[in-house]
Design a protein around this motif. Structure first.
Motif, PDB file in Angstrom:
ATOM      1  N   THR A 101       0.824  -1.210   0.000  1.00 47.21           N
ATOM      2  CA  THR A 101       0.000   0.000   0.000  1.00 47.21           C
ATOM      3  C   THR A 101       0.856   1.257   0.000  1.00 47.21           C
ATOM      4  OG1 THR A 101      -1.792  -1.143   1.160  1.00 47.21           O
ATOM      5  CG2 THR A 101      -1.789   1.261   1.259  1.00 47.21           C
ATOM      6  N   VAL A 102       1.849   1.303   0.879  1.00 46.00           N
ATOM      7  CA  VAL A 102       2.714   2.482   0.968  1.00 46.00           C
ATOM      8  C   VAL A 102       3.510   2.666  -0.316  1.00 46.00           C
ATOM      9  CG1 VAL A 102       4.696   3.492   2.165  1.00 46.00           C
ATOM     10  CG2 VAL A 102       2.858   2.412   3.476  1.00 46.00           C
ATOM     11  N   ALA A 103       4.100   1.581  -0.821  1.00 49.40           N
ATOM     12  CA  ALA A 103       4.892   1.680  -2.044  1.00 49.40           C
ATOM     13  C   ALA A 103       4.023   2.111  -3.220  1.00 49.40           C
ATOM     14  CB  ALA A 103       5.566   0.345  -2.340  1.00 49.40           C
ATOM     15  N   ASP A 104       2.808   1.572  -3.311  1.00 51.11           N
ATOM     16  CA  ASP A 104       1.920   1.933  -4.410  1.00 51.11           C
ATOM     17  C   ASP A 104       1.555   3.410  -4.358  1.00 51.11           C
ATOM     18  OD1 ASP A 104       0.418   0.261  -6.555  1.00 51.11           O
ATOM     19  OD2 ASP A 104      -1.079   1.687  -5.839  1.00 51.11           O
ATOM     20  N   ARG A 105       1.284   3.898  -3.170  1.00 51.77           N
ATOM     21  CA  ARG A 105       0.952   5.329  -3.033  1.00 51.77           C
ATOM     22  C   ARG A 105       2.144   6.214  -3.377  1.00 51.77           C
ATOM     23  NH1 ARG A 105      -2.412   4.716   2.664  1.00 51.77           N
ATOM     24  NH2 ARG A 105      -4.370   3.940   1.727  1.00 51.77           N
ATOM     25  N   ARG A 106       3.355   5.781  -2.948  1.00 51.65           N
ATOM     26  CA  ARG A 106       4.542   6.557  -3.297  1.00 51.65           C
ATOM     27  C   ARG A 106       4.733   6.589  -4.817  1.00 51.65           C
ATOM     28  NH1 ARG A 106       7.871   7.011   1.432  1.00 51.65           N
ATOM     29  NH2 ARG A 106       6.354   7.289   3.107  1.00 51.65           N
ATOM     30  N   LEU A 107       4.467   5.458  -5.459  1.00 55.74           N
ATOM     31  CA  LEU A 107       4.617   5.404  -6.910  1.00 55.74           C
ATOM     32  C   LEU A 107       3.620   6.323  -7.598  1.00 55.74           C
ATOM     33  CD1 LEU A 107       5.858   4.146  -9.452  1.00 55.74           C
ATOM     34  CD2 LEU A 107       4.227   2.275  -9.250  1.00 55.74           C
ATOM     35  N   VAL A 108       2.380   6.291  -7.156  1.00 54.55           N
ATOM     36  CA  VAL A 108       1.365   7.163  -7.747  1.00 54.55           C
ATOM     37  C   VAL A 108       1.731   8.620  -7.540  1.00 54.55           C
ATOM     38  CG1 VAL A 108      -1.034   7.904  -7.563  1.00 54.55           C
ATOM     39  CG2 VAL A 108      -0.485   5.472  -7.580  1.00 54.55           C
ATOM     40  N   ASP A 109       2.184   8.986  -6.327  1.00 51.79           N
ATOM     41  CA  ASP A 109       2.599  10.366  -6.059  1.00 51.79           C
ATOM     42  C   ASP A 109       3.757  10.774  -6.959  1.00 51.79           C
ATOM     43  OD1 ASP A 109       0.684  10.532  -4.117  1.00 51.79           O
ATOM     44  OD2 ASP A 109       2.066  10.199  -2.437  1.00 51.79           O
TER      45      ASP A 109
END
Length: 432
Positions: free
Chosen positions: A64-72
């Motif tokens: 979840t954290v990595a995916d959000r960082r990628l989207v950001d």
């Protein structure tokens, strides 16, 4: 490091390739962006989990954290560089912006495909090593740079270029090869892990003889590879070789980090648990069928491990195994090791004759290991201590490892003392 922090670090190493596999599978060709996002998530977890506790679903948390960082990251780059359209073509917008599920399918472990990708033929061997340690091992760029004694900026550039090469050569996508191509790539993965282990067991330069972090990581990744390819005898052989070799680590250094050669080691300091595991593993795979070079090397290590003392080593068996190994891997380093076994079985002159033949090979002619073996055999022969001392000093001048240099220099002094004693005895006999 506290026990809590150590446990967290181990868990993160285990989860790193799984999380990266989820992101690369989800976002297609954005391997470099996915890897950066996973590293940020790992750093966040390393900071928060020891303090706040490990979440109930650590893998889901990291995804979840990595995916959000990628989207950001994608959104930020799109705003500045208008790259959103290019990424949108590779990944559906709905998938790109959707939050990660709490728990990806536990059966969908892309760790093996990720190892293959990091060891892509388009990459140089140093780049494969660096990318494997970062993407699959979860080590930071600073940790990898420190292990290989290069500036962090240099290692960062190497990793960045490797990821750019992957984007061009493989699209950054997970696509495990099959058939003969898959077997060749598996061999490349094993070779990378073997090189990582060797650098950890005996560093190529610097003040320390070993870099335990690299050896431990190589063993962990080889265990992972074996779990993913349970029927592969060569992977089992590689793991057995690592275990049997690493079992000696504590006995390889003496006071003030001085190098202790195998024949002088206190075998009571060898790690019995690692030895037993390695011996059981190689005994279980050797009779099964096709033998490969890692299995033969593990068998050689097993012969040394089974000897209670150096004198009890079964050197004829070691020599026979080196003869077999040369059929698989006719490289000069194997031939040099075989020369030592020949000397132990047939005497130093026989070994020295082989060393002189190998000196004609440009790959070894000025290498410190050939010079060190020549010095060792001259020393054992005992007829020319001055030549032994010269060879030791020349080998010491050519190694980049400070512990090896000190060891070889000390051997040169011992050979010189032997020469002085021999001369005094000769003069005393002449006087009588």
């Amino acid at each position: 490091m506290s026990s809590t922090a150590g446990a967290v670090e181990g868990l993160l190493r285990e989860l790193a390739p799984q999380v990266l596999g989820v992101l690369v599978r989800r976002h297609g060709g954005a391997f470099d962006a996915c890897e950066d996002a996973v590293q940020e998530a790992l750093l966040a977890a390393a900071t928060q989990w020891p303090r706040d506790g490990v979440p109930a679903n650590p893998r889901g948390w990291l995804v979840t954290v990595a995916d959000r960082r990628l989207v950001d990251q994608v959104r930020g780059e799109s705003a500045r560089r208008r790259r959103e359209e290019a990424l949108a073509l590779a990944t559906p917008q709905s998938a790109l912006l959707a939050p990660a599920p709490d728990e990806p399918d536990p059966a969908a472990d892309d760790s093996l495909a990720l190892l293959f990708l990091c060891c892509h033929p388009a990459l140089s061997v140093p780049s494969r090593i660096a990318l494997t340690l970062r993407a699959v091992g979860g080590l930071t760029t600073a940790q990898i740079a420190a292990a290989f004694l290069v500036p962090e900026a240099t290692m960062a550039q190497r990793i960045s270029r490797a990821k750019q090469t992957l984007r061009t050569a493989a699209g950054g996508r997970l696509s495990p090869p099959e058939g003969e191509s898959g077997a060749a790539r598996a061999a490349e993965v094993r070779h990378v892990l073997y090189l990582v282990f060797n650098e950890g067991y005996t560093t190529s330069g610097g003040e320390e003889l070993t870099a335990p972090r690299l050896s431990v990581e190589a063993i962990r990744l080889t265990r992972l590879l074996r779990r993913l390819t349970p029927g592969d005898a060569e992977t089992a052989g590689l793991l057995a070789l690592m275990l049997l070799t690493d079992a000696r680590r504590a006995a390889r250094t003496g006071a003030h980090g001085a190098l202790v050669p195998l024949e002088e080691q206190d075998r009571g300091r060898w790690d019995r648990e690692l030895l037993d595991e390695g011996l059981e593993l190689i005994a279980s795979v050797l009779p099964r069928g096709r033998v490969g070079p890692y299995q033969v090397q593990a068998a050689i290590a097993a012969v040394h491990s089974e000897a209670a003392t150096a004198r009890e080593t079964d050197w004829p068996q070691v020599l026979a195994l080196y003869d077999l190994l040369l059929r698989f891997d006719a490289n000069p380093v194997v031939a040099l090791n075989r020369a030592v076994a020949v000397a132990m079985v047939h005497g130093p002159p026989a070994g020295l004759a082989l060393v002189e033949e190998l000196a004609a090979d440009r790959r070894l002619a000025r290498h410190h290991r050939l010079l060190a073996v020549r010095a060792h055999l001259l020393d054992r022969l005992g007829s020319d201590p001055a030549a032994a001392a010269r060879a030791y000093r020349e080998a010491a001048a050519r190694t980049a490892s400070a512990p090896e240099r000190r060891h070889l220099t000390a051997r040169a002094r011992q050979a010189e003392r032997g020469r002085t004693v021999a001369r005094a005895e000769t003069e005393g006999r002449a006087e009588r």
